[in-house]
Design a protein around this motif. Structure first.
Motif, PDB file in Angstrom:
ATOM      1  N   PRO A   1       0.837  -1.211   0.000  1.00  0.00           N
ATOM      2  CA  PRO A   1       0.000   0.000   0.000  1.00  0.00           C
ATOM      3  C   PRO A   1       0.870   1.258   0.000  1.00  0.00           C
ATOM      4  O   PRO A   1       1.865   1.338   0.743  1.00  0.00           O
ATOM      5  N   PHE A   2       0.518   2.220  -0.822  1.00  0.00           N
ATOM      6  CA  PHE A   2       1.264   3.480  -0.833  1.00  0.00           C
ATOM      7  C   PHE A   2       1.185   4.183   0.527  1.00  0.00           C
ATOM      8  O   PHE A   2       2.047   4.982   0.869  1.00  0.00           O
ATOM      9  N   SER A   3       0.160   3.857   1.313  1.00  0.00           N
ATOM     10  CA  SER A   3       0.020   4.472   2.632  1.00  0.00           C
ATOM     11  C   SER A   3       1.150   4.065   3.567  1.00  0.00           C
ATOM     12  O   SER A   3       1.388   4.729   4.586  1.00  0.00           O
ATOM     13  N   GLN A   4       1.846   2.960   3.249  1.00  0.00           N
ATOM     14  CA  GLN A   4       2.937   2.501   4.099  1.00  0.00           C
ATOM     15  C   GLN A   4       4.268   3.144   3.732  1.00  0.00           C
ATOM     16  O   GLN A   4       5.267   2.965   4.437  1.00  0.00           O
ATOM     17  N   LEU A   5       4.296   3.869   2.628  1.00  0.00           N
ATOM     18  CA  LEU A   5       5.501   4.574   2.196  1.00  0.00           C
ATOM     19  C   LEU A   5       5.344   6.067   2.475  1.00  0.00           C
ATOM     20  O   LEU A   5       4.271   6.542   2.834  1.00  0.00           O
ATOM     21  N   ARG A   6       6.424   6.797   2.316  1.00  0.00           N
ATOM     22  CA  ARG A   6       6.410   8.248   2.544  1.00  0.00           C
ATOM     23  C   ARG A   6       6.999   8.923   1.306  1.00  0.00           C
ATOM     24  O   ARG A   6       8.122   8.614   0.904  1.00  0.00           O
ATOM     25  N   PHE A   7       6.222   9.838   0.725  1.00  0.00           N
ATOM     26  CA  PHE A   7       6.715  10.555  -0.449  1.00  0.00           C
ATOM     27  C   PHE A   7       5.968  11.877  -0.576  1.00  0.00           C
ATOM     28  O   PHE A   7       4.854  12.037  -0.070  1.00  0.00           O
ATOM     29  N   GLY A   8       6.609  12.803  -1.240  1.00  0.00           N
ATOM     30  CA  GLY A   8       6.003  14.117  -1.437  1.00  0.00           C
ATOM     31  C   GLY A   8       5.038  14.122  -2.607  1.00  0.00           C
ATOM     32  O   GLY A   8       4.885  13.144  -3.341  1.00  0.00           O
ATOM     33  N   LYS A   9       4.392  15.264  -2.784  1.00  0.00           N
ATOM     34  CA  LYS A   9       3.418  15.392  -3.862  1.00  0.00           C
ATOM     35  C   LYS A   9       4.085  16.019  -5.076  1.00  0.00           C
ATOM     36  O   LYS A   9       4.664  17.095  -5.003  1.00  0.00           O
ATOM     37  N   SER A  10       4.024  15.301  -6.220  1.00  0.00           N
ATOM     38  CA  SER A  10       4.559  15.834  -7.479  1.00  0.00           C
ATOM     39  C   SER A  10       3.883  15.084  -8.611  1.00  0.00           C
ATOM     40  O   SER A  10       3.333  13.999  -8.426  1.00  0.00           O
ATOM     41  N   ASP A  11       3.922  15.662  -9.812  1.00  0.00           N
ATOM     42  CA  ASP A  11       3.247  15.045 -10.954  1.00  0.00           C
ATOM     43  C   ASP A  11       3.847  13.683 -11.279  1.00  0.00           C
ATOM     44  O   ASP A  11       3.126  12.734 -11.596  1.00  0.00           O
ATOM     45  N   GLU A  12       5.177  13.581 -11.239  1.00  0.00           N
ATOM     46  CA  GLU A  12       5.839  12.302 -11.466  1.00  0.00           C
ATOM     47  C   GLU A  12       6.865  12.069 -10.362  1.00  0.00           C
ATOM     48  O   GLU A  12       7.732  12.916 -10.121  1.00  0.00           O
ATOM     49  N   GLN A  13       6.751  10.933  -9.723  1.00  0.00           N
ATOM     50  CA  GLN A  13       7.681  10.571  -8.660  1.00  0.00           C
ATOM     51  C   GLN A  13       8.955   9.973  -9.268  1.00  0.00           C
ATOM     52  O   GLN A  13       8.907   9.223 -10.241  1.00  0.00           O
ATOM     53  N   ILE A  14      10.088  10.306  -8.665  1.00  0.00           N
ATOM     54  CA  ILE A  14      11.353   9.627  -8.951  1.00  0.00           C
ATOM     55  C   ILE A  14      11.869   9.092  -7.622  1.00  0.00           C
ATOM     56  O   ILE A  14      12.135   9.849  -6.694  1.00  0.00           O
ATOM     57  N   TRP A  15      11.975   7.779  -7.551  1.00  0.00           N
ATOM     58  CA  TRP A  15      12.406   7.138  -6.301  1.00  0.00           C
ATOM     59  C   TRP A  15      13.721   6.412  -6.527  1.00  0.00           C
ATOM     60  O   TRP A  15      13.973   5.872  -7.612  1.00  0.00           O
ATOM     61  N   GLY A  16      14.537   6.370  -5.516  1.00  0.00           N
ATOM     62  CA  GLY A  16      15.691   5.481  -5.540  1.00  0.00           C
ATOM     63  C   GLY A  16      15.228   4.054  -5.378  1.00  0.00           C
ATOM     64  O   GLY A  16      14.263   3.762  -4.657  1.00  0.00           O
ATOM     65  N   PHE A  17      15.914   3.122  -6.067  1.00  0.00           N
ATOM     66  CA  PHE A  17      15.464   1.725  -6.028  1.00  0.00           C
ATOM     67  C   PHE A  17      16.663   0.791  -6.106  1.00  0.00           C
ATOM     68  O   PHE A  17      17.613   1.010  -6.863  1.00  0.00           O
ATOM     69  N   GLN A  18      16.588  -0.272  -5.311  1.00  0.00           N
ATOM     70  CA  GLN A  18      17.604  -1.327  -5.338  1.00  0.00           C
ATOM     71  C   GLN A  18      16.920  -2.658  -5.042  1.00  0.00           C
ATOM     72  O   GLN A  18      15.918  -2.713  -4.321  1.00  0.00           O
ATOM     73  N   SER A  19      17.462  -3.712  -5.604  1.00  0.00           N
ATOM     74  CA  SER A  19      16.977  -5.064  -5.312  1.00  0.00           C
ATOM     75  C   SER A  19      18.183  -5.972  -5.102  1.00  0.00           C
ATOM     76  O   SER A  19      19.158  -5.910  -5.847  1.00  0.00           O
ATOM     77  N   THR A  20      18.082  -6.809  -4.065  1.00  0.00           N
ATOM     78  CA  THR A  20      19.167  -7.718  -3.697  1.00  0.00           C
ATOM     79  C   THR A  20      18.614  -9.129  -3.558  1.00  0.00           C
ATOM     80  O   THR A  20      17.540  -9.322  -2.995  1.00  0.00           O
ATOM     81  N   ARG A  21      19.352 -10.103  -4.079  1.00  0.00           N
ATOM     82  CA  ARG A  21      18.953 -11.501  -3.932  1.00  0.00           C
ATOM     83  C   ARG A  21      20.033 -12.261  -3.163  1.00  0.00           C
ATOM     84  O   ARG A  21      21.231 -12.098  -3.427  1.00  0.00           O
ATOM     85  N   ARG A  22      19.594 -13.080  -2.220  1.00  0.00           N
ATOM     86  CA  ARG A  22      20.500 -14.018  -1.555  1.00  0.00           C
ATOM     87  C   ARG A  22      20.320 -15.393  -2.173  1.00  0.00           C
ATOM     88  O   ARG A  22      19.243 -15.978  -2.106  1.00  0.00           O
ATOM     89  N   PHE A  23      21.406 -15.902  -2.763  1.00  0.00           N
ATOM     90  CA  PHE A  23      21.432 -17.275  -3.268  1.00  0.00           C
ATOM     91  C   PHE A  23      22.101 -18.105  -2.188  1.00  0.00           C
ATOM     92  O   PHE A  23      23.325 -18.093  -2.017  1.00  0.00           O
ATOM     93  N   PHE A  24      21.291 -18.835  -1.441  1.00  0.00           N
ATOM     94  CA  PHE A  24      21.713 -19.420  -0.182  1.00  0.00           C
ATOM     95  C   PHE A  24      22.842 -20.440  -0.350  1.00  0.00           C
ATOM     96  O   PHE A  24      23.797 -20.447   0.430  1.00  0.00           O
ATOM     97  N   ARG A  25      22.736 -21.305  -1.361  1.00  0.00           N
ATOM     98  CA  ARG A  25      23.699 -22.412  -1.454  1.00  0.00           C
ATOM     99  C   ARG A  25      25.130 -21.920  -1.599  1.00  0.00           C
ATOM    100  O   ARG A  25      26.061 -22.531  -1.087  1.00  0.00           O
ATOM    101  N   GLU A  26      25.311 -20.801  -2.280  1.00  0.00           N
ATOM    102  CA  GLU A  26      26.653 -20.239  -2.466  1.00  0.00           C
ATOM    103  C   GLU A  26      26.926 -19.065  -1.529  1.00  0.00           C
ATOM    104  O   GLU A  26      28.000 -18.470  -1.612  1.00  0.00           O
ATOM    105  N   GLU A  27      25.971 -18.759  -0.643  1.00  0.00           N
ATOM    106  CA  GLU A  27      26.063 -17.559   0.217  1.00  0.00           C
ATOM    107  C   GLU A  27      26.515 -16.367  -0.623  1.00  0.00           C
ATOM    108  O   GLU A  27      27.526 -15.718  -0.383  1.00  0.00           O
ATOM    109  N   GLU A  28      25.686 -16.104  -1.627  1.00  0.00           N
ATOM    110  CA  GLU A  28      26.009 -15.092  -2.623  1.00  0.00           C
ATOM    111  C   GLU A  28      24.926 -14.019  -2.639  1.00  0.00           C
ATOM    112  O   GLU A  28      23.742 -14.317  -2.520  1.00  0.00           O
ATOM    113  N   ARG A  29      25.345 -12.770  -2.767  1.00  0.00           N
ATOM    114  CA  ARG A  29      24.417 -11.656  -2.930  1.00  0.00           C
ATOM    115  C   ARG A  29      24.607 -11.063  -4.326  1.00  0.00           C
ATOM    116  O   ARG A  29      25.739 -10.767  -4.738  1.00  0.00           O
ATOM    117  N   SER A  30      23.499 -10.877  -5.033  1.00  0.00           N
ATOM    118  CA  SER A  30      23.535 -10.183  -6.312  1.00  0.00           C
ATOM    119  C   SER A  30      22.559  -9.017  -6.260  1.00  0.00           C
ATOM    120  O   SER A  30      21.554  -9.067  -5.543  1.00  0.00           O
TER     121      SER A  30
END
Length: 885
Positions: A183-212
Motif C-alpha cells: 500500500p502506498f500508505s505505508q511509504l512516505r513521499f512528497g506530492k509531485s506530478d511524477e515521482q522519482i524514487w531510488g530503487f535497489q533489489s538484492t537476492r541471496r542465493f543461499f547455497r553459495e552464500e552469494e548476494r547479487s
C-alpha cells in the motif's frame, strides 16, 4: 615515557591521514540504472498468489541482469533474477522470478518476521529520494516477510518497522517466484506530478552464500542508499494519509511464593487492562504515533548482568513503541569507528520513560512494602517523518504517573511517593542540502517532575539538554567531516544538586581535584560536551577516522539520556584496510588499528591505549577475528568513588572468535578473551561457546554458555571515616561468573510461532587481602596501599572489626562484601498474526533472583537457589486488532 607514547600516537594519526589521502584507488563512478513502471489504468490488479499469470503484468517488460555484490563484486552471479513493477491508485505491485537450476535445493527455512532465513529476495525503496533513507521489503522462498527502515545511508537497519503489506511465493520448474503488494500508505513521499524514487533489489542465493544486486554497488562505495538506481513512471500518485487504530486488551495472572505475615505476598495476583495504539498520517510525509496505557508484557526480559565498577549498565530498548523510528531521535554524540569513546551516551535514552521507581519508602520494624516494579506510562505520542525538501522532524511527548509504595504495619496502611508525576519531551530536526551531501540538525529534551515529596527530593525538579550536529561529505561521499555540540542544565533542591555532584558520573568530592568542588548550596548545574571528527569511508582499500570528544565536569544527561562519565577529553583514531576482491583463502578480510588518549579537565593524563585487530570470512564461509589491546597508561578518577585519582597499572589483553558456516544446520561458535596487568595486579579470562541447531525448517535451538574469571587486587570495597581521616578500603577479589542463554524457536507458519528464551546466571565474588590506599598514584603497585594483617581483622556475624593499632579497641567496622548473585529468567511466547497487523500473544515468564552463599560452588548455588525455589510466574494473554481507516 608518557611523552614518547603521545608522540607515537600523533605520528600514527598523521601517517594514517597521509596514507589514505594518497591512496591511488579512485572513486568508481557507476552509471545509474533506471526502471520505468506503468499504471494499470483500471485494469484488474494481480492476485497475490505467487503465480505470475495475471494479465496486468504484461503491460511492462522484465528487467534483470543482476550483478554479484558478495563475495566477488562486479562479476556474473551464479543465478539470475528478474522483476516487474506496476501500480494503481492505492498499491505498488512487484513480481520476481528467481531462477534456480535445481529447484529442489531452494532453501525454505521458516522463521518469525525479520528472520531472513534461507533464500530471499529484497527491494529497497528510497521514496524520499534523499539518498540517505529507504524502506526495505524482503521475502524468503518460504514466504516469510522482512521489513526494515534504512537510515544513515545504510549504516542503520531498523527491523522494528512493521508495515502492512502482502506477499506470496511459489516454487516452479525454473526456480521460485514472488508477488508483492505494498500500500502506498505505508511509504512516505512528497506530492509531485511524477515521482522519482531510488530503487535497489538484492537476492541471496543461499547455497553459495552469494548476494547479487540490480544496481551495482562497488565494495568501496561510501554508502548504500546513495548508490541506488531509479524507479520512474509513477505518475499522478496522490499521497495516502495513513490512519490506523489498534486497541488491545491484556489479561494477566501472577503466582509467587507466599510469605507468611506479608499481606502483599499471598501467592497470586490477577489483572485486566486495556489500551490503545494508533498511527495517523498528518501528511504523507509526517506521521503521528500514539499509545495510551501501553503494555509491553510480550517483550523479552533483559539479560542478567552485574557491574562492580559502580557505573550504570546500558540495556537496549525492546518496547515496540519506542523502538520504531528510534533513529530519528538518536543523538549519540560521541560515536566513533574507533570505539572506547562512550558511544552509548545519548541525549535520549527511551528506557528512562517507564523506569523502575527511583525512590524508596522510609520503613520501621514490622513494615511490609508493596513497591511498584515499573512506572506506569499514561500515554506517549511521537510526531515524525521526513519532508520532500529534506527536513527530518521528530517530536516525542510522554507522561508517566506518580507511583506510590504501599506500606502495611500490623494492618495499618500508608502510602509514600516513590516516583513523581513526570513529563518527558524530545524534539529533533535535521536538514539535508548541498545535493544531500551536507546536513545540519538539532535536538532539545526536557524532563519536568511534579511536586517532589521527601522520598524523592534527591531527584531533579527539571532537566534540559540540547545539541547541534552537522556532517559534510565530499568526493562522492567518500570523505566527511562532522561533529556536534551538546549542553545540559538541571535544576533542583540543594540536596538534589549535591547528590548529582557526588554521583559516580561526576565525583566533585575528589580530594585531589582542584578544578571541581562540591557546593552544597547550588540549585542548578550547567555542562557542555561535544565531538569533532574527520574521516574517509569509501574509495579504495583504506579507511580512517580521527577526532576528539569531550564532556565537561558539569554535563548531566541521565534524566532522559544516558551518560556514563563526565570530566573527560578524549582523542581517538581508527584506520582500516580491507580487501575488495576474494582471495584463495578469504571471501572478505579487514585489518584495523585504533588508539585512544584521554585527559580530565584538570589536565591529568588518564589513558593511552593501542589496538590492532583483524576479521575474516573464509572461503569455507567460516568467520574468524582476533584483536589485542595494549594500554601503557591507565588512571581512574572513579575507582575510589570520591577518593583521589588512582593509578591502574597498564596491561595487555586479547580476544578472538571462530564461527562455522552459518548456512549449516549445525553451527558452532567459540569466543575467548584474556588479559593481565603488566605487574599482574589484575587479570581476567573469559570463554563462550555457541551451538545453533536447526534439524528441520521450522525448528531452531541454540545454547550459548559463557564463563568468566576476574581477579583484581584493587577492588573497591568502601570509603570509611576514621577520625579525621578516610580509609579508602580495597581488597583482592576472586570473581567467577557463569551463564547460559537458551533459545528455542518453532515457526508453525510465517504468521504463527512459539519462542522460548531462558538464562540461568550466577556471579560469585570472594574478597581477601583487605587494604587501604596510602599513595594512589605511586609507580610501584605495592607502594599504593597498606595491607591489613590477620591480627588487625576480626570477622563477627558478617561484620569485620578493624583494630589498626592492635590496642584492643575496634577502630571501625565494615560488612563482609562477599556476594553470590543468582538469577533465572525466561520467556515463552506464542504469537499469531491472524490478519496483517493484528496479533494474539500468549506469554509465560519466570523470574528467580536470589542471594546465594558465597562459600558454595557455582553449580551448588544454582541448584540451591533456582532448582529448589519457587519462581515468580507471570501468565499473560494479549490480543490486538488493527483498524485501517
Amino acid at each position: 615515557m608518557q611523552t614518547k607514547n603521545l608522540l607515537l600516537a600523533a605520528v600514527c594519526t598523521l601517517y594514517i591521514v597521509v596514507l589514505t589521502a594518497q591512496e591511488s584507488a579512485s572513486t568508481t563512478i557507476v552509471p545509474k540504472r533506471v526502471y520505468t513502471t506503468k499504471s494499470l489504468n483500471g485494469q484488474s490488479a494481480p492476485a497475490i498468489d505467487g503465480v505470475l499469470d495475471d494479465a496486468g503484468w504484461d503491460i511492462v517488460e522484465w528487467t534483470g541482469d543482476y550483478i554479484e555484490n558478495q563475495p566477488d563484486e562486479n562479476t556474473a552471479p551464479s543465478v539470475q533474477t528478474k522483476f516487474k513493477i506496476i501500480y494503481d491508485d492505492k498499491f505498488l505491485y512487484v513480481a520476481y522470478k528467481c531462477y534456480d537450476p535445481d529447484p529442489g535445493k531452494i532453501e525454505r527455512r521458516l522463521s518469525r518476521r525479520d528472520g531472513f532465513a534461507g533464500d530471499w529476495i529484497e527491494m529497497n525503496i528510497d521514496s524520499y529520494y534523499d539518498k540517505r533513507t529507504a524502506f526495505s521489503f524482503t521475502v524468503t522462498a518460504a514466504g516469510v516477510k522482512g521489513d526494515e527502515f534504512i537510515s544513515n545511508n545504510g549504516n542503520n537497519w531498523d527491523g522494528s518497522w512493521n508495515p502492512i503489506w502482502y506477499v506470496s511465493t511459489n516454487i516452479d520448474d525454473e526456480g521460485w517466484t514472488a508477488e508483492i503488494k505494498i500500500p502506498f500508505s505505508q511509504l512516505r513521499f512528497g506530492k509531485s506530478d511524477e515521482q522519482i524514487w531510488g530503487f535497489q533489489s538484492t537476492r541471496r542465493f543461499f547455497r553459495e552464500e552469494e548476494r547479487s544486486v540490480w544496481q551495482r554497488v562497488p565494495q568501496d562505495a561510501a554508502g548504500w542508499v546513495s548508490e541506488f538506481g531509479e524507479l520512474r513512471g509513477l505518475v499522478g500518485l496522490e499521497p495516502q494519509k495513513q490512519m490506523e487504530i489498534q486497541p488491545y486488551t491484556v489479561a494477566s495472572a501472577e503466582t509467587f511464593e507466599r510469605e507468611a505475615g506479608n499481606p502483599f505476598a499471598d501467592g497470586d495476583e490477577e489483572d485486566l487492562s486495556v489500551g490503545l495504539d494508533g498511527k495517523i498520517g498528518i501528511t504523507n510525509d509526517l506521521t503521528l504515533d500514539f499509545t495510551i496505557n501501553p503494555d509491553f508484557g510480550q517483550v523479552e526480559a533483559d539479560p542478567s548482568a552485574i557491574a562492580l565498577d559502580g557505573f550504570q549498565i546500558f540495556f537496549r530498548e525492546q518496547r515496540p513503541f519506542f523502538v520504531e523510528n528510534a533513529n530519528i531521535f538518536d543523538y549519540r554524540f560521541s560515536q566513533s569507528q574507533a570505539g572506547n569513546t562512550f558511544g552509548f551516551d545519548n541525549l535520549f535514552y527511551s528506557r528512562r520513560i517507564g523506569r523502575s521507581p527511583q525512590g524508596f519508602p522510609s520503613t520501621v520494624d514490622n513494615d511490609y512494602v508493596d513497591q511498584p516494579s515499573n512506572t506506569t506510562i499514561w500515554g506517549a505520542a511521537k510526531f515524525s517523518g521526513k519532508t520532500k525538501n529534506g527536513w527530518s522532524i521528530g517530536v516525542l511527548e510522554s507522561v508517566t504517573a506518580e507511583e506510590k509504595a504501599e506500606i502495611d504495619n500490623l494492618g495499618n496502611r500508608r502510602e509514600e511517593v516513590v516516583e513523581p508525576l513526570t513529563n518527558y519531551f524530545v524534539g529533533r530536526v535535521q536538514k539535508d542540502f548541498n545535493d544531500r551531501n551536507t546536513f545540519i540538525g538539532g535536538i532539545f529534551t526536557a524532563t519536568n517532575r511534579n511536586a517532589l515529596s521527601e522520598n524523592v527530593s534527591f531527584l531533579h525538579r527539571s532537566a534540559y539538554s540540547g545539541g547541534l550536529d552537522f556532517k559534510h561529505q565530499w568526493k562522492n561521499r567518500a570523505w566527511y567531516v562532522g561533529g556536534n555540540l551538546v549542553m545540559s542544565h538541571v535544576e533542583g533542591s540543594p540536596e538534589a544538586i549535591q547528590s548529582t555532584q557526588e554521583s559516580i558520573t561526576h565525583l566533585f568530592q575528589r580530594v585531589d581535584a582542584s578544578h571541581v568542588d562540591v557546593d552544597p548550596n547550588k540549585t542548578s548545574l550547567t555542562g557542555t560536551g561535544g565531538n569533532l571528527q574527520i574521516g574517509k569511508i569509501g574509495s579504495g582499500h583504506w579507511r580512517f577516522e580521527s577526532g576528539v570528544t569531550w564532556r565537561s565536569p558539569e554535563l548531566e544527561l541521565n534524566d532522559i539520556g544516558f551518560q556514563r562519565q563526565a570530566d573527560d577529553i578524549r582523542h581517538y583514531t581508527w584506520a582500516g584496510y580491507r580487501i575488495l576482491k576474494p582471495t584463495k583463502t578469504f571471501r572478505n578480510l579487514g585489518i584495523n588499528y585504533n588508539h585512544w588518549v584521554a585527559w580530565d579537565f584538570e589536565g591529568n593524563h588518564n589513558l593511552l591505549g593501542f589496538n590492532t585487530n583483524f576479521w575474516g570470512n573464509l572461503i569455507s564461509n567460516w568467520f574468524v577475528n582476533f584483536g589485542t589491546n595494549i594500554t601503557p597508561i591507565r588512571y581512574s578518577n572513579a575507582a575510589l568513588r570520591g577518593g583521589p585519582r588512582l593509578r591502574n597499572t597498564g596491561g595487555i589483553n586479547y580476544w578472538n572468535n571462530v564461527g562455522t558456516d552459518n548456512r549449516k544446520r549445525l553451527r558452532l561458535n567459540l569466543s575467548n578473551g584474556a588479559g593481565k596487568a603488566f605487574d599482574n595486579s589484575n587479570n581476567f579470562f573469559r570463554v563462550g561457546f555457541g551451538i545453533n541447531y536447526q534439524p528441520i525448517n521450522s525448528l531452531r535451538v541454540s545454547l550459548n554458555p559463557s564463563y568468566r574469571i576476574n581477579n583484581d587486587k584493587l577492588q573497591f570495597v568502601s570509603n570509611i571515616d576514621v577520625g579525621d581521616d578516610v580509609r579508602y578500603l580495597n581488597a583482592t577479589i576472586n570473581q567467577r561468573t557463569l551463564s547460559m542463554s537458551i533459545r528455542v524457536n518453532y515457526t508453525i507458519n510465517p504468521n504463527m510461532s512459539i519462542q522460548y528464551w531462558g538464562q540461568p546466571f550466577i556471579s560469585r565474588g570472594r574478597y581477601s587481602d583487605f587494604k587501604y590506599i596510602t599513595d594512589p598514584i605511586a609507580r610501584d603497585f605495592n607502594d599504593r596501599f597498606e595491607q591489613y594483617t590477620d591480627d588487625q581483622l576480626n570477622l563477627v556475624d558478617g561484620t569485620f572489626e578493624v583494630d589498626e593499632d592492635l590496642n584492643g579497641t575496634v577502630d571501625f567496622t565494615f560488612g563482609q562484601p562477599d556476594f553470590s548473585f543468582v538469577q533465572w529468567r525466561s520467556n515463552l511466547v506464542f504469537r499469531w498474526e491472524y490478519i496483517p497487523g493484528s496479533e494474539v500473544f500468549l506469554v509465560w515468564s519466570q523470574d528467580i533472583s536470589q542471594s546465594g552463599d558465597p562459600a558454595d560452588g557455582l553449580f551448588a548455588n544454582l541448584e540451591n537457589n533456582i532448582l529448589d525455589k519457587k519462581p515468580r510466574n507471570i501468565f499473560l494473554l494479549k490480543a490486538t486488532y488493527r483498524f485501517i481507516l
